[in-house]
Motif scaffolding. Sequence first.
Motif: not given
Length: 201
Positions: A15-24
């Motif tokens: 899964s490629i996502s700035d926000r999901a990978s940073s816990g947003v």
Amino acid sequence: MSEALHDAVKIGIVSISDRASSGVYEDKGLPALQDWLTRALHNPITFESRLIPDEQDGISATLIELVNAGCCLVLTTGGTGPALRDVTPEATLAVAHKEMPGFGEQMRQISLKFVPTAILSRQVAVVRDQSLIINLPGQPKAIAETLEGLKDADGKQMVPGIFAAVPYCVDLIGGPYMETRDEVCKAFRPKNAVRAKTTTV
């Protein structure tokens, strides 16, 4: 049929996502992929899961890592639109030995049945070594629609999903024999490529 009679498969899901990978927010792509694949395949599956940001070099490195780890199939979700941070297709093509354009073409045809903005999708599929890598949409509903295809109210297939072609593609590149559950997604193979079913008493 016992699962022991089916080839074990290792599948990479990314899964490629700035926000999901940073816990947003909570990632929904990995659970959706794992759930669908578990329902669709008879094979015992080992999943290699990754949640990573939209960074091209990092995506490419992750794909190479999963291929080298023995994943016959790697599915990504997210990062395939026209936005500046959407670089999944570029990262995927950068590690390709062969491009498989039919997968992206079919995904867009399926999604166009629902939204006109499907033409903005840039999903690609490639072969690297003995692995098939496919970019999927980011939304769980769209993931299932593109993998499974479109069925009418009686469950009859109207538009084939892309997964119908995945097992035979994996055969051709030297991977394990993947067997689908017909009620979820019926794989297509030429008659001479179909393995005789083994039954147990």
